[in-house]
Design a protein around this motif. Structure first.
Motif, mmCIF file in Angstrom:
data_model
loop_
_atom_site.group_PDB
_atom_site.id
_atom_site.type_symbol
_atom_site.label_atom_id
_atom_site.label_comp_id
_atom_site.label_asym_id
_atom_site.label_seq_id
_atom_site.Cartn_x
_atom_site.Cartn_y
_atom_site.Cartn_z
ATOM 1 N N THR A 36 0.833 -1.202 0.000
ATOM 2 C CA THR A 36 0.000 0.000 0.000
ATOM 3 C C THR A 36 0.868 1.254 0.000
ATOM 4 O O THR A 36 0.471 2.284 -0.538
ATOM 5 N N LEU A 37 2.072 1.158 0.580
ATOM 6 C CA LEU A 37 2.997 2.294 0.554
ATOM 7 C C LEU A 37 3.450 2.582 -0.874
ATOM 8 O O LEU A 37 3.467 3.740 -1.308
ATOM 9 N N ALA A 38 3.800 1.537 -1.620
ATOM 10 C CA ALA A 38 4.173 1.727 -3.028
ATOM 11 C C ALA A 38 3.009 2.325 -3.804
ATOM 12 O O ALA A 38 3.202 3.227 -4.618
ATOM 13 N N PHE A 39 1.806 1.847 -3.545
ATOM 14 C CA PHE A 39 0.635 2.374 -4.237
ATOM 15 C C PHE A 39 0.434 3.858 -3.931
ATOM 16 O O PHE A 39 0.139 4.649 -4.836
ATOM 17 N N GLY A 43 1.137 4.677 -7.491
ATOM 18 C CA GLY A 43 -0.092 4.306 -8.190
ATOM 19 C C GLY A 43 -0.116 2.845 -8.608
ATOM 20 O O GLY A 43 -1.035 2.416 -9.304
ATOM 21 N N CYS A 44 0.880 2.060 -8.194
ATOM 22 C CA CYS A 44 0.851 0.614 -8.420
ATOM 23 C C CYS A 44 1.334 -0.078 -7.145
ATOM 24 O O CYS A 44 2.057 0.512 -6.348
ATOM 25 N N TYR A 45 0.926 -1.325 -6.972
ATOM 26 C CA TYR A 45 1.176 -2.027 -5.714
ATOM 27 C C TYR A 45 2.550 -2.678 -5.605
ATOM 28 O O TYR A 45 2.879 -3.230 -4.560
ATOM 29 N N GLY A 46 3.335 -2.629 -6.633
ATOM 30 C CA GLY A 46 4.670 -3.196 -6.561
ATOM 31 C C GLY A 46 5.494 -2.725 -7.731
ATOM 32 O O GLY A 46 5.126 -2.955 -8.877
#
Length: 84
Positions: A36-39, A43-46
């Motif tokens: 969720t931090l990357a998102f 704007g993407c989950y990984g």
């Protein structure tokens, strides 16, 4: 906006390939971890795993798989993918 990556690519005489968050989001269902931090930041989950898969598929024009899932340190995160 990544001076360290740009300097490394120049030093190794390699091209730096970038992918949009929308492109990386296509790999969400294949990630070992959803961040969720990357998102929140991208704007993407990984990023590491998605970028590894995207580049392997881009270079081979075929499906890729993760050889090394996300490895994280205080300074960097990496993943390795292979086509075939």
């Amino acid at each position: 906006d990544e001076p360290g990556l740009l300097a490394l690519a120049q030093r190794l005489n390699l091209p730096l390939q970038c992918f949009s968050a929308e492109r990386l989001a296509d790999y969400e269902h294949r990630l070992s971890h959803l961040s969720t931090l990357a998102f929140a930041h991208t704007g993407c989950y990984g990023v590491a795993e998605s970028a590894a898969l995207a580049l392997a598929e881009h270079l081979s024009n075929g499906p890729a798989r993760l050889l090394i899932t996300r490895q994280k340190s205080a300074q960097a995160t990496l993943a390795l993918a292979c086509a075939g």
